[in-house]
Design a protein around this motif. Structure first.
Motif, PDB file in Angstrom:
ATOM      1  N   SER A 178       0.843  -1.205   0.000  1.00 41.34           N
ATOM      2  CA  SER A 178       0.000   0.000   0.000  1.00 41.34           C
ATOM      3  C   SER A 178       0.871   1.244   0.000  1.00 41.34           C
ATOM      4  CB  SER A 178      -0.883   0.064   1.246  1.00 41.34           C
ATOM      5  OG  SER A 178      -1.783  -0.975   1.245  1.00 41.34           O
ATOM      6  N   ILE A 179       2.148   1.075   0.363  1.00 52.32           N
ATOM      7  CA  ILE A 179       3.050   2.222   0.458  1.00 52.32           C
ATOM      8  C   ILE A 179       3.845   2.384  -0.833  1.00 52.32           C
ATOM      9  CG2 ILE A 179       5.058   3.123   1.727  1.00 52.32           C
ATOM     10  CD1 ILE A 179       3.695   1.699   4.220  1.00 52.32           C
ATOM     11  N   SER A 180       4.365   1.273  -1.356  1.00 51.50           N
ATOM     12  CA  SER A 180       5.070   1.331  -2.642  1.00 51.50           C
ATOM     13  C   SER A 180       5.005  -0.045  -3.307  1.00 51.50           C
ATOM     14  CB  SER A 180       6.532   1.732  -2.423  1.00 51.50           C
ATOM     15  OG  SER A 180       7.283   1.416  -3.566  1.00 51.50           O
ATOM     16  N   GLN A 181       4.776  -0.041  -4.610  1.00 56.63           N
ATOM     17  CA  GLN A 181       4.720  -1.294  -5.369  1.00 56.63           C
ATOM     18  C   GLN A 181       6.124  -1.798  -5.681  1.00 56.63           C
ATOM     19  OE1 GLN A 181       2.261  -3.341  -6.390  1.00 56.63           O
ATOM     20  NE2 GLN A 181       0.764  -2.118  -5.265  1.00 56.63           N
ATOM     21  N   SER A 182       7.097  -0.882  -5.695  1.00 55.95           N
ATOM     22  CA  SER A 182       8.418  -1.266  -6.207  1.00 55.95           C
ATOM     23  C   SER A 182       9.496  -1.402  -5.126  1.00 55.95           C
ATOM     24  CB  SER A 182       8.870  -0.242  -7.246  1.00 55.95           C
ATOM     25  OG  SER A 182       8.802   1.036  -6.667  1.00 55.95           O
ATOM     26  N   LYS A 183       9.358  -0.663  -4.030  1.00 52.49           N
ATOM     27  CA  LYS A 183      10.419  -0.683  -2.993  1.00 52.49           C
ATOM     28  C   LYS A 183      10.497  -2.026  -2.288  1.00 52.49           C
ATOM     29  CE  LYS A 183      11.283   3.780  -0.944  1.00 52.49           C
ATOM     30  NZ  LYS A 183      10.798   4.706   0.055  1.00 52.49           N
ATOM     31  N   ASN A 184      11.693  -2.364  -1.804  1.00 51.11           N
ATOM     32  CA  ASN A 184      11.859  -3.588  -1.021  1.00 51.11           C
ATOM     33  C   ASN A 184      11.021  -3.474   0.278  1.00 51.11           C
ATOM     34  OD1 ASN A 184      12.809  -5.519   0.795  1.00 51.11           O
ATOM     35  ND2 ASN A 184      14.883  -5.453  -0.050  1.00 51.11           N
ATOM     36  N   PRO A 185      10.143  -4.449   0.552  1.00 49.92           N
ATOM     37  CA  PRO A 185       9.301  -4.371   1.758  1.00 49.92           C
ATOM     38  C   PRO A 185      10.106  -4.142   3.036  1.00 49.92           C
ATOM     39  CG  PRO A 185       8.567  -6.162   0.362  1.00 49.92           C
ATOM     40  CD  PRO A 185       9.810  -5.616  -0.276  1.00 49.92           C
ATOM     41  N   LYS A 186      11.311  -4.751   3.121  1.00 50.63           N
ATOM     42  CA  LYS A 186      12.096  -4.587   4.368  1.00 50.63           C
ATOM     43  C   LYS A 186      12.474  -3.126   4.559  1.00 50.63           C
ATOM     44  CE  LYS A 186      13.659  -9.159   5.292  1.00 50.63           C
ATOM     45  NZ  LYS A 186      14.552 -10.194   4.809  1.00 50.63           N
ATOM     46  N   GLU A 187      12.789  -2.418   3.446  1.00 51.44           N
ATOM     47  CA  GLU A 187      13.108  -0.997   3.525  1.00 51.44           C
ATOM     48  C   GLU A 187      11.868  -0.223   3.984  1.00 51.44           C
ATOM     49  OE1 GLU A 187      14.897   2.553   3.548  1.00 51.44           O
ATOM     50  OE2 GLU A 187      15.848   0.575   3.582  1.00 51.44           O
ATOM     51  N   ILE A 188      10.712  -0.595   3.441  1.00 47.71           N
ATOM     52  CA  ILE A 188       9.464   0.073   3.851  1.00 47.71           C
ATOM     53  C   ILE A 188       9.216  -0.140   5.349  1.00 47.71           C
ATOM     54  CG2 ILE A 188       6.943   0.062   3.562  1.00 47.71           C
ATOM     55  CD1 ILE A 188       7.427  -0.624   0.611  1.00 47.71           C
ATOM     56  N   PHE A 189       9.406  -1.369   5.831  1.00 48.94           N
ATOM     57  CA  PHE A 189       9.188  -1.630   7.263  1.00 48.94           C
ATOM     58  C   PHE A 189      10.146  -0.785   8.099  1.00 48.94           C
ATOM     59  CE2 PHE A 189       7.851  -6.123   5.770  1.00 48.94           C
ATOM     60  CZ  PHE A 189       6.554  -5.684   5.515  1.00 48.94           C
ATOM     61  N   ARG A 190      11.412  -0.635   7.622  1.00 49.88           N
ATOM     62  CA  ARG A 190      12.380   0.201   8.368  1.00 49.88           C
ATOM     63  C   ARG A 190      11.915   1.655   8.413  1.00 49.88           C
ATOM     64  NH1 ARG A 190      16.499  -3.323   6.456  1.00 49.88           N
ATOM     65  NH2 ARG A 190      16.687  -2.203   4.502  1.00 49.88           N
ATOM     66  N   GLU A 191      11.452   2.165   7.259  1.00 48.51           N
ATOM     67  CA  GLU A 191      10.996   3.576   7.213  1.00 48.51           C
ATOM     68  C   GLU A 191       9.783   3.796   8.118  1.00 48.51           C
ATOM     69  OE1 GLU A 191      12.248   4.278   2.547  1.00 48.51           O
ATOM     70  OE2 GLU A 191      10.132   4.345   3.105  1.00 48.51           O
ATOM     71  N   GLN A 192       8.834   2.855   8.044  1.00 54.20           N
ATOM     72  CA  GLN A 192       7.633   2.990   8.875  1.00 54.20           C
ATOM     73  C   GLN A 192       7.996   2.910  10.363  1.00 54.20           C
ATOM     74  OE1 GLN A 192       4.035   3.280   7.603  1.00 54.20           O
ATOM     75  NE2 GLN A 192       5.490   4.248   6.236  1.00 54.20           N
ATOM     76  N   THR A 193       8.979   2.052  10.675  1.00 57.92           N
ATOM     77  CA  THR A 193       9.428   1.919  12.064  1.00 57.92           C
ATOM     78  C   THR A 193      10.031   3.238  12.549  1.00 57.92           C
ATOM     79  OG1 THR A 193       9.802  -0.434  11.795  1.00 57.92           O
ATOM     80  CG2 THR A 193      10.974   0.610  13.604  1.00 57.92           C
ATOM     81  N   ARG A 194      10.831   3.884  11.684  1.00 59.46           N
ATOM     82  CA  ARG A 194      11.422   5.174  12.083  1.00 59.46           C
ATOM     83  C   ARG A 194      10.314   6.189  12.374  1.00 59.46           C
ATOM     84  NH1 ARG A 194      15.702   3.806   8.556  1.00 59.46           N
ATOM     85  NH2 ARG A 194      14.733   4.805   6.763  1.00 59.46           N
TER      86      ARG A 194
END
Ligand code: SAM
Length: 223
Positions: A178-194
């Motif tokens: 829901s946040i990005s179709q292309s980004k690595n999910p682990k990177e998204i989880f790190r950003e959301q965690t921050r």
């Protein structure tokens, strides 16, 4: 043969299967199995149907809900997971279920009619001030969120600021796609965690594979 043992307050298991005590005996919510153990009826809590059950199955170390808890649940949808939370908090607890979609609310209201401890609220989790009055001044013990939006952590923080006291817990299901179709999910989880760390101490992140692809549940404690 069924033999259940308690793994968290209000939550039992047998092998890999998870159960809650059925608040409304003989009623099913989503075609889950009903089983009887020592004269009490339990409902199977299916990890492929509920992200909270998937997080428990994958090793969530704490489920901060118990009898009499007051839960604010954002993204209640038709109430699959809410129904199990309602089992756990019991008749003297309360679950406020917020969803923006009037379509899913129609089915959800049917569930609320069966279960007196769920309060339905049609509302946009992006604007918590809009539904503040419907919470009737209750102190929220747990903020839970499962909404498929781009700004998931931001929505969670806004609600936490308004409704959660220091030391209370939050659980958020993050859907990377829901946040990005292309980004690595682990990177998204790190950003959301921050982002979450602006309001919370992050206690644990649980990936939901194989039950859900590109999803994580984050357990956090309000600063
Ligand atoms: C994946 S479903 C939730 C499933 C539910 N948590 C369960 O396990 O039974 C996501 C829900 O979030 C709702 N939603 C999306 N954006 C929202 C918002 N801004 N405010 C409130 N609800 C929202 C959708 O209408 C949808 O019902």
């Amino acid at each position: 043969m069924i033999f259940l043992h308690q793994i968290f307050p209000g939550i039992w298991s047998q092998g890999k299967k998870i159960f809650t005590k059925n608040l409304v005996p003989s009623a099913r919510v989503y075609s889950e199995k009903l089983v009887e153990f020592e004269g009490t009826e339990y409902r199977e809590w299916v990890p492929f149907r509920s992200k909270l059950a998937a997080a428990i199955a994958n090793g969530l170390k704490q489920v901060p809900i118990k009898e009499r808890s007051c839960v604010l649940y954002l993204g209640s949808s038709e109430g699959t997971t809410v129904s199990h939370v309602s089992d756990i908090v019991g008749e003297r607890g309360i679950v406020f279920g917020v969803d923006v979609s009037e379509r899913v609310m129609r089915k959800f209201i049917g569930l609320c009619e069966q279960r007196g401890n769920i309060v339905p609220i049609v509302g946009d989790a992006n604007n918590p001030a809009e539904y503040r009055e419907y919470l009737g001044g209750h102190e929220i013990d747990l903020l839970f969120q499962d909404v498929s939006q781009k700004n998931q952590a931001e929505i969670f923080n806004k609600n936490a600021k308004l409704f959660l006291e220091k030391g209370k817990f939050g659980l958020i299901a993050i859907k990377a796609r829901s946040i990005s179709q292309s980004k690595n999910p682990k990177e998204i989880f790190r950003e959301q965690t921050r982002e979450l760390e602006k309001e919370f101490e992050v206690v644990q992140t649980v990936l939901l594979k194989p039950f859900e692809k590109h999803h994580a549940v984050v357990l956090c404690k309000k600063n």
